[in-house]
Write an enzyme that holds these catalytic residues in place. Structure first.
Site, PDB file in Angstrom:
ATOM      1  N   GLU A   1     -11.936  11.152  40.776  1.00 24.95           N
ATOM      2  CA  GLU A   1     -10.449  10.922  40.882  1.00 24.95           C
ATOM      3  C   GLU A   1      -9.547  11.992  40.210  1.00 24.95           C
ATOM      4  O   GLU A   1      -8.618  11.816  39.542  1.00 24.95           O
ATOM      5  CB  GLU A   1     -10.220   9.506  40.197  1.00 24.95           C
ATOM      6  CG  GLU A   1     -10.939   8.280  41.086  1.00 24.95           C
ATOM      7  CD  GLU A   1     -10.116   7.091  40.911  1.00 24.95           C
ATOM      8  OE1 GLU A   1      -8.932   7.110  40.394  1.00 24.95           O
ATOM      9  OE2 GLU A   1     -11.058   5.980  41.238  1.00 24.95           O
TER      10      GLU A   1
ATOM     11  N   GLN B   1     -27.074  12.096  19.498  1.00 25.89           N
ATOM     12  CA  GLN B   1     -27.633  12.858  18.591  1.00 25.89           C
ATOM     13  C   GLN B   1     -27.950  11.801  17.075  1.00 25.89           C
ATOM     14  O   GLN B   1     -28.897  12.296  16.423  1.00 25.89           O
ATOM     15  CB  GLN B   1     -26.646  13.831  18.225  1.00 25.89           C
ATOM     16  CG  GLN B   1     -27.129  14.872  17.146  1.00 25.89           C
ATOM     17  CD  GLN B   1     -28.005  16.012  17.849  1.00 25.89           C
ATOM     18  OE1 GLN B   1     -28.259  16.166  18.986  1.00 25.89           O
ATOM     19  NE2 GLN B   1     -28.865  16.679  16.779  1.00 25.89           N
TER      20      GLN B   1
ATOM     21  N   THR C   1     -10.872  16.178  39.276  1.00 24.34           N
ATOM     22  CA  THR C   1     -11.500  16.840  37.914  1.00 24.34           C
ATOM     23  C   THR C   1     -10.700  17.180  36.864  1.00 24.34           C
ATOM     24  O   THR C   1      -9.406  17.103  36.941  1.00 24.34           O
ATOM     25  CB  THR C   1     -12.124  18.248  38.312  1.00 24.34           C
ATOM     26  OG1 THR C   1     -11.281  18.922  38.868  1.00 24.34           O
ATOM     27  CG2 THR C   1     -13.070  17.951  39.505  1.00 24.34           C
TER      28      THR C   1
ATOM     29  N   ALA D   1     -11.727   6.354  50.772  1.00 21.04           N
ATOM     30  CA  ALA D   1     -12.264   7.590  51.438  1.00 21.04           C
ATOM     31  C   ALA D   1     -11.300   8.588  51.982  1.00 21.04           C
ATOM     32  O   ALA D   1     -10.743   8.800  53.001  1.00 21.04           O
ATOM     33  CB  ALA D   1     -12.896   6.904  52.753  1.00 21.04           C
TER      34      ALA D   1
ATOM     35  N   ARG E   1      -6.458   7.009  37.935  1.00 19.09           N
ATOM     36  CA  ARG E   1      -6.784   7.806  36.668  1.00 19.09           C
ATOM     37  C   ARG E   1      -6.753   6.972  35.449  1.00 19.09           C
ATOM     38  O   ARG E   1      -7.337   7.265  34.223  1.00 19.09           O
ATOM     39  CB  ARG E   1      -5.867   8.982  36.597  1.00 19.09           C
ATOM     40  CG  ARG E   1      -6.223  10.036  37.842  1.00 19.09           C
ATOM     41  CD  ARG E   1      -5.660  11.212  38.117  1.00 19.09           C
ATOM     42  NE  ARG E   1      -5.972  11.885  38.992  1.00 19.09           N
ATOM     43  CZ  ARG E   1      -5.330  12.837  40.086  1.00 19.09           C
ATOM     44  NH1 ARG E   1      -3.975  12.968  39.837  1.00 19.09           N
ATOM     45  NH2 ARG E   1      -5.837  13.571  40.962  1.00 19.09           N
TER      46      ARG E   1
ATOM     47  N   ILE F   1     -18.194   8.629  48.571  1.00 19.23           N
ATOM     48  CA  ILE F   1     -17.347   7.406  48.825  1.00 19.23           C
ATOM     49  C   ILE F   1     -17.801   6.368  47.947  1.00 19.23           C
ATOM     50  O   ILE F   1     -18.982   5.697  48.228  1.00 19.23           O
ATOM     51  CB  ILE F   1     -17.064   7.013  50.148  1.00 19.23           C
ATOM     52  CG1 ILE F   1     -16.513   8.424  50.916  1.00 19.23           C
ATOM     53  CG2 ILE F   1     -16.069   5.849  50.183  1.00 19.23           C
ATOM     54  CD1 ILE F   1     -15.233   9.032  50.358  1.00 19.23           C
ATOM     55  N   THR F   2     -17.343   5.987  46.541  1.00 22.96           N
ATOM     56  CA  THR F   2     -17.679   5.040  45.723  1.00 22.96           C
ATOM     57  C   THR F   2     -17.831   3.823  46.494  1.00 22.96           C
ATOM     58  O   THR F   2     -16.802   3.246  46.972  1.00 22.96           O
ATOM     59  CB  THR F   2     -16.708   4.939  44.637  1.00 22.96           C
ATOM     60  OG1 THR F   2     -16.968   6.255  43.759  1.00 22.96           O
ATOM     61  CG2 THR F   2     -17.256   3.862  43.680  1.00 22.96           C
TER      62      THR F   2
ATOM     63  N   SER G   1     -11.892  11.800  49.965  1.00 24.90           N
ATOM     64  CA  SER G   1     -12.639  13.259  50.082  1.00 24.90           C
ATOM     65  C   SER G   1     -13.674  13.415  51.174  1.00 24.90           C
ATOM     66  O   SER G   1     -14.119  12.698  51.916  1.00 24.90           O
ATOM     67  CB  SER G   1     -13.539  13.365  48.777  1.00 24.90           C
ATOM     68  OG  SER G   1     -12.558  13.228  47.639  1.00 24.90           O
TER      69      SER G   1
HETATM   70  N1  CAA Z   1       3.026  10.990  43.341  1.00 24.26           N
HETATM   71  C1  CAA Z   1       3.688  11.169  44.765  1.00 24.26           C
HETATM   72  N2  CAA Z   1       3.814  12.364  45.455  1.00 24.26           N
HETATM   73  C2  CAA Z   1       3.047  13.456  45.096  1.00 24.26           C
HETATM   74  C3  CAA Z   1       2.271  13.218  43.930  1.00 24.26           C
HETATM   75  C4  CAA Z   1       2.091  12.069  43.103  1.00 24.26           C
HETATM   76  N3  CAA Z   1       1.496  12.085  41.950  1.00 24.26           N
HETATM   77  N4  CAA Z   1       1.714  14.614  43.781  1.00 24.26           N
HETATM   78  C5  CAA Z   1       2.077  15.210  44.815  1.00 24.26           C
HETATM   79  N5  CAA Z   1       2.905  14.649  45.720  1.00 24.26           N
HETATM   80  C6  CAA Z   1       3.557  14.811  46.873  1.00 24.26           C
HETATM   81  C7  CAA Z   1       4.489  16.169  46.570  1.00 24.26           C
HETATM   82  O1  CAA Z   1       5.809  15.719  46.113  1.00 24.26           O
HETATM   83  C8  CAA Z   1       4.488  16.930  47.992  1.00 24.26           C
HETATM   84  O2  CAA Z   1       5.372  16.126  48.746  1.00 24.26           O
HETATM   85  P1  CAA Z   1       6.506  16.810  49.412  1.00 24.26           P
HETATM   86  O3  CAA Z   1       5.935  18.039  50.467  1.00 24.26           O
HETATM   87  O4  CAA Z   1       7.120  15.766  50.367  1.00 24.26           O
HETATM   88  O5  CAA Z   1       7.473  17.361  48.584  1.00 24.26           O
HETATM   89  C9  CAA Z   1       3.239  16.492  48.512  1.00 24.26           C
HETATM   90  O6  CAA Z   1       2.590  15.549  47.862  1.00 24.26           O
HETATM   91  C10 CAA Z   1       2.425  17.865  48.247  1.00 24.26           C
HETATM   92  O7  CAA Z   1       2.254  18.057  46.837  1.00 24.26           O
HETATM   93  P2  CAA Z   1       1.611  19.476  46.213  1.00 24.26           P
HETATM   94  O8  CAA Z   1       2.023  20.488  46.828  1.00 24.26           O
HETATM   95  O9  CAA Z   1       1.663  19.387  44.807  1.00 24.26           O
HETATM   96  O10 CAA Z   1       0.028  19.007  46.730  1.00 24.26           O
HETATM   97  P3  CAA Z   1      -1.167  19.972  46.254  1.00 24.26           P
HETATM   98  O11 CAA Z   1      -1.860  20.117  47.716  1.00 24.26           O
HETATM   99  O12 CAA Z   1      -0.913  21.342  45.551  1.00 24.26           O
HETATM  100  O13 CAA Z   1      -2.017  19.032  45.488  1.00 24.26           O
HETATM  101  C11 CAA Z   1      -3.081  18.047  43.654  1.00 24.26           C
HETATM  102  C12 CAA Z   1      -1.532  18.669  44.256  1.00 24.26           C
HETATM  103  C13 CAA Z   1      -2.299  17.310  42.345  1.00 24.26           C
HETATM  104  C14 CAA Z   1      -3.674  19.044  42.818  1.00 24.26           C
HETATM  105  C15 CAA Z   1      -3.871  17.023  44.349  1.00 24.26           C
HETATM  106  O14 CAA Z   1      -4.364  17.920  45.408  1.00 24.26           O
HETATM  107  C16 CAA Z   1      -4.811  16.376  43.746  1.00 24.26           C
HETATM  108  O15 CAA Z   1      -4.499  15.550  43.007  1.00 24.26           O
HETATM  109  N6  CAA Z   1      -6.021  16.778  43.779  1.00 24.26           N
HETATM  110  C17 CAA Z   1      -7.378  16.134  43.356  1.00 24.26           C
HETATM  111  C18 CAA Z   1      -7.612  14.882  44.508  1.00 24.26           C
HETATM  112  C19 CAA Z   1      -8.604  13.857  43.743  1.00 24.26           C
HETATM  113  O16 CAA Z   1      -8.172  13.338  42.786  1.00 24.26           O
HETATM  114  N7  CAA Z   1      -9.415  13.408  44.598  1.00 24.26           N
HETATM  115  C20 CAA Z   1     -10.380  12.604  44.058  1.00 24.26           C
HETATM  116  C21 CAA Z   1     -11.008  11.755  45.152  1.00 24.26           C
HETATM  117  S1  CAA Z   1     -11.058  10.143  45.166  1.00 24.26           S
HETATM  118  C22 CAA Z   1     -12.242   9.627  44.195  1.00 24.26           C
HETATM  119  O17 CAA Z   1     -12.977  10.153  43.502  1.00 24.26           O
HETATM  120  C23 CAA Z   1     -12.389   8.270  44.412  1.00 24.26           C
HETATM  121  C24 CAA Z   1     -13.666   7.708  44.140  1.00 24.26           C
HETATM  122  O18 CAA Z   1     -14.344   7.082  45.102  1.00 24.26           O
HETATM  123  C25 CAA Z   1     -14.226   7.291  42.603  1.00 24.26           C
END
Ligand code: CAA
Length: 384
Positions: free
Chosen positions: A365, A338, A367, A126, A245, A159-160, A128
């Site tokens: 997870e 198709q 887009t 949870a 992913r 929330i799946t 989003s």
């Molecule tokens: N692994 C570890 N740490 C990470 C990381 C990773 N892959 N990516 C980012 N971080 C850390 C960074 O190092 C940074 O840490 P510090 O401040 O300590 O340096 C911090 O996280 C912030 O990083 P960013 O500034 O890059 O973060 P951002 O806000 O710009 O976001 C993003 C980056 C990749 C776009 C992220 O927002 C993202 O992945 N968004 C998509 C969210 C998502 O996938 N949601 C799906 C919901 S869940 C779902 O769908 C489940 C379901 O039920 C099926």
């Protein structure tokens, strides 16, 4: 470089294929109509070790690693993508707690989640919220310290398995001034007082998967509910999603494989102008493209799984695999429909369900647009 799975990986794949054919295939079409959540099916998959495939055997998992997990996910999704997504999120939640929880948290949540008849049904993730999906750092759910633990308030969206999960990882703001470093993760029982399912989404596909809006209204948890240190929640979510992913890429590959197999079968049987339609170059060319994309998607997904299993960085490869697999799985399912012509558009054949089910792999997870952000940022970092 080896392209041959180990005996153990093949055994997990065989187990998944057998249970998919025996237990899931006969009901997949009916579940799509009824929307019934697969409680009994998940219990059986748990008995077979498929809910904690990469979780160590000491904690009750199969200890078989990420490649085996990907192969199993592909087999389940090939037959019933709704069940596969519940399996994927449960594996993700179990691994997240196993890797980052205390021994007591692992004993309380991981073992019952992944073991035969553990009684937790499935896990949920949870993160989003109604106004924080692609940008989870903007989430608003709060966790306020109390004398004995934490009080959680807020709304979670998309929330799946949220309506059935025995354990839900809930992300909440513990320090509003600290931005993403003020977000923490909590282990919340699915039956917690104050936690309600406010809404079940009516979706295009994945009808046998529940997608819930959850409201937390003064949910009290103990100090032992926090996962990792306070403020570590955002990093934990990002790390879990990197692995998640691979699960969704595997799901996309599996759905596409099911659709392509159905299309090839149909194209061999169906005759027009005096020959099987697969003999017509236009149809053969579509199927050839689909088979090539499917192979590439599967290889990319297994490479990401291999890197994760080897303890190497894999976020970039997981994002690429999810982007490529989900975008091309959508095209493959469209080709499969198709090829079936009018029969593809009706429920007598499974491809219209597969086309509807696969669509969300380009959304959840992260887009496709988010995957491209992740990939481009890594490219930026990779050059001096
Ligand atoms: N692994 C570890 N740490 C990470 C990381 C990773 N892959 N990516 C980012 N971080 C850390 C960074 O190092 C940074 O840490 P510090 O401040 O300590 O340096 C911090 O996280 C912030 O990083 P960013 O500034 O890059 O973060 P951002 O806000 O710009 O976001 C993003 C980056 C990749 C776009 C992220 O927002 C993202 O992945 N968004 C998509 C969210 C998502 O996938 N949601 C799906 C919901 S869940 C779902 O769908 C489940 C379901 O039920 C099926």
């Amino acid at each position: 470089m080896k392209f041959t799975p180990t005996e153990e990986q093949l055994a997990v794949q065989r187990t998944a294929r057998e249970v998919a054919e025996r237990l899931l295939a006969p009901k997949a079409a009916a579940r799509d109509v009824s929307g019934e959540f697969p409680v009994a099916e998940l219990a059986e998959l748990g008995r077979l070790g498929l809910l904690g495939i990469a979780v160590s055997d000491e904690l009750g998992g199969a200890g078989a690693g990420t490649i085996a997990y990907s192969l199993a996910m592909q087999e389940l999704a090939r037959v019933d993508a709704s069940v596969a997504v519940a399996v994927s999120v449960t594996n993700m939640v179990a691994e997240l707690i196993a890797k980052n929880g205390t021994p007591a948290q692992a004993a309380t949540w991981v073992t019952p989640l992944v073991s035969p008849d553990g009684g937790l049904c499935c896990g949920a993730f949870a993160l989003s919220e109604p106004e924080a999906g692609s940008d989870p750092a903007a989430l608003r759910t709060t966790a306020v310290k109390t004398a004995t633990g934490w009080r959680l308030d807020g709304t979670k969206q998309w929330i799946t398995s949220g309506s059935h999960a025995g354990v839900i990882v809930v992300w909440a703001v513990t320090d509003a001034a600290a931005g993403h470093k003020g977000i923490s993760a909590f282990l919340v029982p699915g039956k917690a007082t104050g936690l309600t399912v406010a809404r079940l989404e009516e979706k295009l596909g994945l009808h046998g998967s529940s997608t819930a809006q959850l409201v937390l209204d003064g949910v009290e948890v103990g100090d032992d509910a926090i996962l990792g240190a306070p403020g570590r929640g955002f990093a934990l979510a990002m790390m879990a999603l990197d692995g998640g992913r691979i699960g969704i890429a595997s799901q996309a590959v599996g759905i596409a494989r099911g659709a392509l197999e159905a299309a090839v079968r149909y194209a061999k049987d169906r005759k027009t102008f005096g020959q099987a339609i697969i003999q017509h170059q236009a149809v053969g060319a579509m199927l050839a493209d689909a088979a090539t994309w499917l192979d590439a998607a599967a290889l990319m997904t297994l490479r990401a799984a291999h890197l994760k299993e080897s303890g190497k960085p894999f976020g970039q490869q997981a994002a690429m695999a999810k982007l490529f697999a989900s975008e091309h799985a959508w095209k493959i399912c469209d080709i499969a429909l198709q090829v079936h012509g009018g029969y593809g558009y009706v429920r007598d054949f499974p491809v219209e369900r597969m086309l509807r089910d696969v669509r969300v792999t380009r959304i959840y997870e992260g887009t496709s647009e988010i995957q491209r952000i992740v990939i481009a940022r890594n490219l930026l970092r990779s050059v001096a």
